[in-house]
Design an enzyme around this catalytic site. Structure first.
Site, PDB file in Angstrom:
ATOM      1  N   SER A 100       0.839  -4.044 -11.702  1.00  0.00           N
ATOM      2  CA  SER A 100       0.866  -4.440 -10.332  1.00  0.00           C
ATOM      3  C   SER A 100      -0.176  -3.872  -9.432  1.00  0.00           C
ATOM      4  O   SER A 100      -0.307  -2.952  -9.875  1.00  0.00           O
ATOM      5  CB  SER A 100       2.348  -4.518  -9.618  1.00  0.00           C
ATOM      6  OG  SER A 100       2.806  -3.447  -9.327  1.00  0.00           O
ATOM      7  N   HIS A 101      -0.245  -4.492  -8.035  1.00  0.00           N
ATOM      8  CA  HIS A 101      -1.086  -3.636  -7.209  1.00  0.00           C
ATOM      9  C   HIS A 101      -0.648  -2.246  -6.742  1.00  0.00           C
ATOM     10  O   HIS A 101      -1.578  -1.241  -6.567  1.00  0.00           O
ATOM     11  CB  HIS A 101      -1.312  -4.629  -6.003  1.00  0.00           C
ATOM     12  CG  HIS A 101      -2.155  -3.954  -4.806  1.00  0.00           C
ATOM     13  ND1 HIS A 101      -3.465  -3.983  -4.766  1.00  0.00           N
ATOM     14  CD2 HIS A 101      -1.747  -3.333  -3.736  1.00  0.00           C
ATOM     15  CE1 HIS A 101      -3.949  -3.113  -3.851  1.00  0.00           C
ATOM     16  NE2 HIS A 101      -2.900  -2.855  -3.014  1.00  0.00           N
ATOM     17  N   VAL A 102       0.404  -2.210  -6.597  1.00  0.00           N
ATOM     18  CA  VAL A 102       1.001  -0.926  -6.088  1.00  0.00           C
ATOM     19  C   VAL A 102       1.096   0.156  -7.006  1.00  0.00           C
ATOM     20  O   VAL A 102       0.645   1.552  -7.123  1.00  0.00           O
ATOM     21  CB  VAL A 102       2.579  -1.059  -5.422  1.00  0.00           C
ATOM     22  CG1 VAL A 102       3.563  -1.411  -6.448  1.00  0.00           C
ATOM     23  CG2 VAL A 102       2.926   0.378  -4.645  1.00  0.00           C
ATOM     24  N   GLU A 119       0.802  -1.100   0.027  1.00  0.00           N
ATOM     25  CA  GLU A 119       0.018   0.061  -0.203  1.00  0.00           C
ATOM     26  C   GLU A 119       1.013   1.285   0.141  1.00  0.00           C
ATOM     27  O   GLU A 119       1.981   1.255   0.349  1.00  0.00           O
ATOM     28  CB  GLU A 119      -0.779  -0.068   1.236  1.00  0.00           C
ATOM     29  CG  GLU A 119      -1.860  -1.011   1.174  1.00  0.00           C
ATOM     30  CD  GLU A 119      -2.803  -0.583   0.134  1.00  0.00           C
ATOM     31  OE1 GLU A 119      -3.312   0.481  -0.117  1.00  0.00           O
ATOM     32  OE2 GLU A 119      -3.311  -1.635  -0.588  1.00  0.00           O
TER      33      GLU A 119
END
Length: 1540
Positions: free
Chosen positions: A1142-1144, A1124
């Site tokens: 990607s998530h970030v 996060e």
């Protein structure tokens, strides 16, 4: 005939043989100026029959070479007709025919259709049977060796990276082939013809065919010029020019054998060359004045032709030659040596030797021809300077012609390789032959938190210490059989002691009962030294001031001096009581007390040695090991710490203790061996004491080394998974040896002193040190002495060598036999000392330096030494079964180990390592010696590369890449599990081929493997840190090692290997590749203009839950991809390479945070230096402009003014309830039942194009988890969860992990099992339980893991930031059958980096998509595709992910919460999707992947992915974030959501 040639005649048009000329309809245009030359043949079948351009004899009459009077005649001039004059006719073409065999004929023709077009070479063969292949390469003007062209015909194959093979096209009985040569540097095309079916080669008289592509004169290489075809070249001028060339080259003398084979003798007499000029006649003796190879003679002719082509007339040429040189008769001495002196009196053979010496001193660089000539002149100047100083010519000759130097020069001249680099020919091998897949298992030692009970002796000592209230200086327990001996520090001779000659004997006093098994009525007395005879209360210890052992210390002497003992009373029932002695020491500067025990006539020692108790001046430092010893072999390290005092007595003690602990270390696995490595490396780096008050013979040290290395060798044989760490252990230990190898260290120093009359001063002090306790320091001292003598006795050189190797003056003084003096020798001792110290170094290295290159080679190859007092009679036999040719390799390595040019030496080192590898994998009887040799070769690679850094400062990318391949191969040979390194190596080799072929994506491809190689090195460093650093910290604390040395322990291990050199080369190459690939210094993932204060952190994960109070630009060394972004962060800059999707990355874009990868360490270092300062970032799609905001600038710096806090969005969730159904089919998916993920996949069914597959799905709807919790079978778990949630509510975040563990204990209601089974079977999905109950248990565990992910840290803190009520978050589970994917992809139908809605951006990985959306290192293949041209995808980056995930047919359970894809909050990716079966991790070989290697396949697949994304975007009418897979070329979409 006219003897003058005009200016327009091209030199290449002048040659002797006639050539068949013909017209070709394909070449009816301006032709280039090309010459086809093939080595001459003597066979009659050659068509047409003529001689080669390089003649093997003189033209005209044969010159007189006999004795007696010279022939008195003029040379006949010879008219030359051109072999081909292409300029005369634009349609002309060179052609020539050759007989391959009785029935086959080869015709080669050459033309250039236009002046701007490439050269065409046509090959035609009349051949009835078989298929032919042209095996070929080229020779360039600038590099006179075989190489490969950048362009070649389609269908050409690369053969072993050395040649090209192009197939002929066969029509009927005619096979034909055309080559086009567009590189102006190519001078020769060389080839053979191969009949593949018959495996038969066709050559030209046993040699390669050659086609010479010679261009025209100075006007333009591609412009045709006309000229006179009839040329007259006077032969006497050719002979004079040949003589001048011979003289220019130093008048080389050739052996009679070579002269007979290929030398034409030229006799030039006064009458023969009688030409009047202003300098008089040119004359020579009537005997042979010079000899030249045929190539030299023809080269002379070519030089004259060049002058003619520039417009010089024959008469002008004659005048120039005869004025330039006057040839004098040869003297008798010159006839003998065939060398003529110049005016200065310096003969050319001396100049050649001096030039050779200069070349060797310079590191044998590869000089170009012009530099070679300069070197000859510099050598001549140096010699002339010596003559000017008064040195005679005879003295000069004697000085520089010592040893084998003249032989070396002669060999160079004979081989025609003077000033050139010698290279070995590496064998062609499949790189997969060096693959290792030996993975070590780490055995975590279980440590007890309960302290072991104190022994009786410890209890006794404790009570005494508590009673006295005194601090303990030292305490040690020795084992006597199965009894204990406690030795506290003591003082003064106690009452009742008996003074002996050099010691005293003191009886024990009776104490507490300790054991009933030890029955004795005899006396028990300690014997300890008395340092001053006649003193009743004299301290029994060695003086600290001198660090000397007590006088006459020898156990045998002590035994003879004992006169009586004292008796002990024993209890009536036979129980043995404790015995104790208390000795008080009043003052004195004492080191310790050595002692032995005597029981009647039985002497008790400590493993054959004296006991020893150390004294000190203060309390013992508290030695607290960090933590509880987890991650280390605690019991082993504790044992090492306990035995360290004993180990400090001498290296013999240390090596014997290490040998005793070897089996325990093996039993502890990798961590045990890591402990031994840490301990011995602390020793090798001089952090531990090598010798303390103990006199040990060198042969005893050698024997102890031999014992230890034998045991390590046995582990190496039996445990291949530990070989890498065993190599590191052995590198810290000398080879050792039985017998008198070690003893020679003592004996041979006496030989040096006797031979060279140096028996006092420093040499005597060193002699005493060697006799007392030799160590690896002696190798350094010996080298320092050699360097000192070679520097003409410069003492600063001696000290510099010592200091560079860690030996200070303080260390010299710290030896038991200190070295106080500095060396001082007479000049007449120089030669003898250099000889004898060089021999002595061999002896020292034989014991102490197992990994020394020269010593290791000698041990393996064998040697025998006789005479001169050094290693006399020592014979080491060669190792049996060595590969053929290894001896030559070793000679090459030793010969070139100091060369400045590093490539050839590294090639030789690697070839030797690969050749030795089979023996290293065997159980060879002398495996130890082979291991030491391999370690030495490995270490030399690193030192050679570091030495060559200067040479690489301006190297081209291709040269750096080649060196990287060499270093990667070297690293792979030293690594137990090298699969990733091998595949990196394959990628680098392919990038070189792409570069040679001028592939426009070669740099982009190479950049991906640069990134992957960096990841491999980073992974290796992390592995070392995980295995070694905990042991270093634990043991370092126990042994009081300097904390600084402990902190850098693993770093120094890495620096000592070739991985560090490889990393440095990657660092140099990176900016060069980025420049060629047009990548720039940044990859901007989220382009947002921001301003904030710079904050430097190690990893983003460590601060993801932090809230910054002011706008912050984070510079994070590590970003994995799942983190996060902390509150208050406006930018994240990192050298790491998370995927754009990607998530970030998604988080950054959604939160309007600037996020970018920086490839330039200099830029990141600038940010790090400015930590705490305010900066502004202005990104574009591929760059970031940054600047510091000064104090004088306005405070308003934009929308994210420093100090502002971004208010988190407020998100509201609506709770979901159990619908009464445990499982539902896709047709039942509604907003109340499942999340957006399930609904979207159901919506796509039947609406996407038929070529896009949609997997069958069912789901466990919202509320099922809560219903399972409420079931009576899970009542106890519910109560435990409630307690954990209460802890979580008050900020005890450790409860998150325990909540997840508790959820995994849930039991499944029978109703859930039955309903899920029915829905899956009705939908055509397999039911796991059909394969057995254990399969359902796997499925049930996967479902629970999905539910438990609601409480993972990332998700929990993310919901807290947006004030989302965690209790209202509900989790449905989407159930799908796994497609065993070949590839997985993620599509964003609007480019997320640029925001361009006309461009699709996608990423593709090999295998399952978890490596793309999860935190797996490396980059995916990325591409963009314009929606108006979906058939033309553009690759932005090739993949660097080392790992792919693959799985057999299985079921996946996907999280589908009501907290995903909310407006203003992107919850996607926070929760887990879990397959029922574990994925298999596969190390990826991209060079075997058609997506990477096959452009057509890649283009087709990427286009299909882009079209699928475009179709789904059209279906929804908005940008989409799509996940899918590819199986057997078919596209499957597994989920889609709105792009955030």
């Amino acid at each position: 005939m006219n003897n003058c040639v005009g200016h327009t005649l091209p030199q290449q048009a002048l040659f002797r043989p006639s050539v068949v000329e013909r017209h070709n309809t394909a070449c009816q245009r301006s032709s280039g100026n090309i010459l086809c030359i093939v080595p001459s043949a003597s066979k009659a079948e050659d068509v047409p029959s003529h001689k080669s351009f390089l003649s093997s004899r003189f033209l005209g009459k044969t010159p007189y070479v006999g004795k007696g009077n010279p022939l008195k005649q003029n040379l006949r001039t010879v008219a030359m007709s051109p072999q081909a004059l292409l300029a005369a006719d634009p349609a002309s073409e060179l052609a020539r025919k050759f007989k391959l065999n009785a029935n086959s004929e080869l015709e080669v023709s050459i033309c250039r259709p236009t002046s701007e077009s490439p050269i065409q070479i046509d090959f035609q063969v009349a051949y009835d049977i078989g298929s032919l292949v042209l095996h070929w390469g080229v020779i360039r003007q600038t590099r006179r060796e075989w190489s490969l062209p950048s362009h070649y015909p389609e269908g050409t194959k690369l053969y072993k990276n050395r040649a090209l093979r192009t197939p002929f096209t066969k029509v009927g009985s005619i096979s034909s082939l055309r080559l086009k040569i567009d590189d102006p540097e190519i001078e020769i095309v060389e080839f053979l013809i191969l009949d593949e079916a018959e495996k038969k080669w066709y050559k030209h008289n046993g040699r390669n065919f050659q086609v010479h592509l010679l261009k025209q004169g100075n006007q333009n290489p591609h412009v045709s010029v006309s000229g006179n075809p009839n040329i007259i070249v006077p032969e006497d001028l050719v002979q004079i020019q040949a003589y001048l060339r011979w003289e220019r080259k130093g008048r080389q003398a050739y052996t009679p054998d070579k002269e007979k084979a290929s030398v034409a003798y030229v006799a030039i007499t006064i009458d023969l060359l009688f030409r009047e000029n202003d300098r008089g006649p040119i004359s020579l003796d009537n005997t042979v004045a010079c000899s030249v190879f045929q190539e030299e003679y023809e080269a002379a002719r070519m030089e004259l032709l060049q002058e003619i082509s520039r417009g010089m007339s024959i008469e002008e040429l004659r005048s120039k030659l005869t004025k330039k040189t006057e040839v004098k008769p040869a003297s008798r001495e010159e006839k003998t040596h065939r060398v003529e002196s110049h005016e200065g009196g310096i003969s050319d053979d001396l100049v050649q030797v001096q030039a050779f010496i200069r070349w060797e001193k310079a590191g044998k660089p590869n000089y170009p021809p012009e530099k070679q000539l300069m070197e000859f002149e510099e050598a001549r100047k140096e010699l002339q300077l010596e003559l000017d100083k008064g040195t005679s010519l005879a003295e000069l000759r004697e000085k520089i012609m010592k040893g084998s130097i003249s032989t070396k020069v002669l060999k160079q001249l004979k081989a025609k390789k003077y000033f050139s680099i010698e290279r070995i020919q590496r064998k062609e091998r499949d790189i997969m032959e060096i693959l290792n897949k030996n993975v070590a298992e780490t055995l975590d030692e279980k440590t007890s938190q309960i302290a072991p009970p104190l022994t009786v002796l410890e209890l006794l000592a404790k009570s005494i210490h508590e009673q006295d209230g005194e601090s303990v200086l030292n305490q040690k327990i020795y084992k006597l059989d199965n009894k204990d001996l406690l030795v506290p520090p003591t003082s003064s001779i106690p009452p009742g002691s008996l003074l002996l000659e050099k010691s005293c004997e003191t009886p024990f006093t009776k104490g507490l009962m300790i054991d009933q098994d030890y029955q004795t009525h005899n006396s028990l007395c300690p014997l300890w030294p008395n340092s001053h005879l006649g003193c009743e209360l004299t301290a029994a210890a060695a003086w600290l001031q001198t660090m000397s052992s007590w006088p006459g210390h020898d156990s045998r002497q002590e035994l003879q001096s004992v006169t009586r003992g004292c008796d002990f009373p024993v209890d009536d029932d036979g129980c043995l009581f404790t015995r104790a002695i208390q000795i008080e020491i009043d003052g004195g500067d004492y080191a310790g007390i050595p002692f032995v025990l005597r029981s009647d006539d039985k002497w008790i020692k400590n493993s054959g040695l004296d006991f020893y108790i150390e004294l000190g001046n203060g309390s013992i430092k508290s030695r607290k090991a960090p933590g509880d010893g987890s991650g280390v072999a605690k019991s082993l390290l504790d044992k090492i710490a306990e035995l360290e005092t004993e180990a400090q007595r001498s290296l013999m003690h240390r090596f014997n203790i290490a040998a005793d602990l070897a089996e325990q270390a093996r039993g502890s696995g990798q961590l045990g061996l890591a402990g031994i490595l840490v301990w011995l490396r602390f020793m090798a780096m001089r952090h531990l004491i090598w010798n303390k008050n103990y006199n040990v013979k060198p042969r005893e040290i050698s024997k102890a080394q031999d014992r230890l290395t034998d045991l390590l060798q046995d582990i190496y044989k039996d445990s291949p998974q530990y070989r890498e760490i065993l190599r590191m252990i052995m590198a810290t230990v000398g080879r050792g040896g039985e017998g008198d190898v070690g003893q020679r260290i003592r004996d041979e120093i006496l030989v040096i002193q006797r031979n060279n009359d140096c028996k006092g001063g420093m040499m005597e002090e060193w002699h005493q040190k060697l006799h007392n306790n030799t160590s690896p320091d002696d190798v350094v001292i010996c080298q320092a002495l050699i360097d000192y003598i070679k520097s003409d006795f410069d003492i600063s050189v001696y000290l510099d060598t010592l200091n560079k190797n860690g030996i200070t003056k303080e260390r010299l003084l710290s030896y038991d036999r200190a070295i106080h003096s500095e060396p001082s020798f007479r000049r007449d001792q120089k030669e003898g000392l250099l000889r004898d110290l060089g021999n002595y170094m061999r002896t020292l290295k034989a014991v102490h330096s197992g990994a020394d290159l020269e010593s290791a080679i000698a041990t393996c190859m064998g040697y025998k030494s006789e005479g001169q007092g050094f290693m006399v009679g020592v014979q080491i036999n060669p190792i049996r079964g060595l590969p053929s040719g290894i001896s030559g390799l070793m000679e090459f390595i030793l010969k070139h180990v100091e060369d400045k040019s590093v490539e050839p030496l590294i090639e030789g080192l690697l070839e030797a390592r690969v050749e030795l590898r089979p023996l290293l994998l065997s159980s060879h009887e002398r495996l130890k010696d082979l291991i030491f040799l391999d370690i030495a070769l490995d270490s030399t690679v690193r030192t050679v590369v570091e030495r060559g850094y200067e040479e690489l400062s301006n190297a081209e990318p291709e040269k750096l890449i080649y060196l990287i391949t060499l270093l990667l191969e070297n690293l792979a040979l030293s690594t137990d599990d090298n699969e990733d390194l091998i595949y990196c190596l394959k990628g680098w080799k392919h990038s070189m081929e792409m570069s040679k072929q001028k592939d426009d994506q070669w740099a982009l491809f190479a950049k991906s493997f640069l990134d992957r190689t960096r990841l491999a090195l980073s992974s290796k460093a992390e592995y070392y840190h995980q295995i070694l650093q905990p042991s270093a910290e634990y043991l370092g604390s126990l042994l009081d090692v300097d904390p600084w040395a402990v902190s850098i322990f693993t770093e120094e291990i890495i620096r000592a290997g070739s991985a560090a050199s490889l990393s440095a080369l990657l660092q140099r190459l990176d900016p060069l590749l980025r420049k060629v690939a047009h990548l720039g210094s940044w990859q901007v993932i989220s382009p947002v203009e921001v301003a904030g204060y710079v904050e430097v952190v190690e990893e983003l994960l460590a601060v993801q839950n932090k809230s910054y109070t002011q706008s912050t630009i984070l510079v994070a060394k590590h970003v994995r991809g799942e983190e996060e972004i902390p509150d208050g962060t406006v930018a994240v800059l990192t050298p790491d390479m998370p995927d754009v999707l990607s998530h970030v990355s998604v988080r950054a874009r959604n939160s309007k945070v600037c996020f970018a990868t920086c490839f330039d360490d200099n830029i990141l270092d600038e940010f790090r230096r400015n930590s705490g300062k305010l900066f502004r970032l202005k990104p574009t799609s591929d760059d970031i402009v940054y600047s510091e905001i000064g104090k004088t600038e306005p405070e308003d710096v934009g929308p994210v003014q420093a100090g502002d806090e971004q208010a988190p969005p407020s998100v509201t969730l609506v709770g979901k309830h159990f619908s009464g159904k445990y499982a539902i089919s896709a047709e039942e998916f509604t907003n109340e039942m499942v999340g957006a993920k399930s609904r979207n996949i159901s919506y796509l069914k039947g609406k996407v194009p038929s070529w896009v597959g949609i997997p069958t799905s069912v789901a466990l709807p919202f509320g099922v988890f809560e219903e399972v919790l409420s079931n009576d079978i899970n009542k106890e778990i519910v109560s435990q969860l409630q307690l954990l949630k209460e802890k979580l509510a008050i900020g005890e975040f450790d409860a998150l992990l325990n909540i997840r563990k508790m959820i995994l204990q849930l039991a499944s209601p029978i109703e859930l099992v039955q309903e899920l089974k029915g829905k899956m079977q009705a939908s055509g999905m397999p039911w796991p339980g059909d394969e057995g109950e254990h399969r359902w248990e796997l499925a049930w565990m996967a479902i629970k893991r999905v539910w438990a992910s609601k409480w993972n840290e990332r998700a929990y803190f993310s919901t807290r930031k947006v004030k989302l009520d965690h209790d209202y978050l509900c989790m449905a589970v989407l159930v799908q059958e796994i497609i065993s994917a070949d590839y997985a992809f993620v599509i964003h139908t609007t480019n997320p980096s640029s925001g361009d809605s006309s461009e699709i951006y996608a990423e593709v990985v090999k295998g399952l998509g978890e490596t793309l959306v999860g935190a797996y290192p490396g980059r995916a293949l990325s591409f963009v595709c314009n929606k108006n041209d979906l058939n033309s995808p553009k690759v932005l980056g090739f993949p660097s992910k080392p790992i792919g995930l693959f799985i057999k047919q299985s079921i996946i359970f996907r999280s589908d919460s009501n907290g995903e894809d909310l407006e203003g909050y992107a919850g996607a990716g926070l929760y887990d999707s879990v397959p029922m079966d574990e994925e298999e991790k596969v190390v990826l070989d991209y060079v075997a992947d058609p997506l990477i290697m096959d452009k057509n396949f890649r283009n087709s697949l990427l286009s299909s992915i882009a079209r699928a994304g475009y179709a789904i975007e059209e279906l929804y009418g908005s940008p989409q974030d799509i996940e899918g897979v590819v199986k057997d070329g078919k596209i499957f979409v597994v989920q889609t959501r709105p792009q955030m």
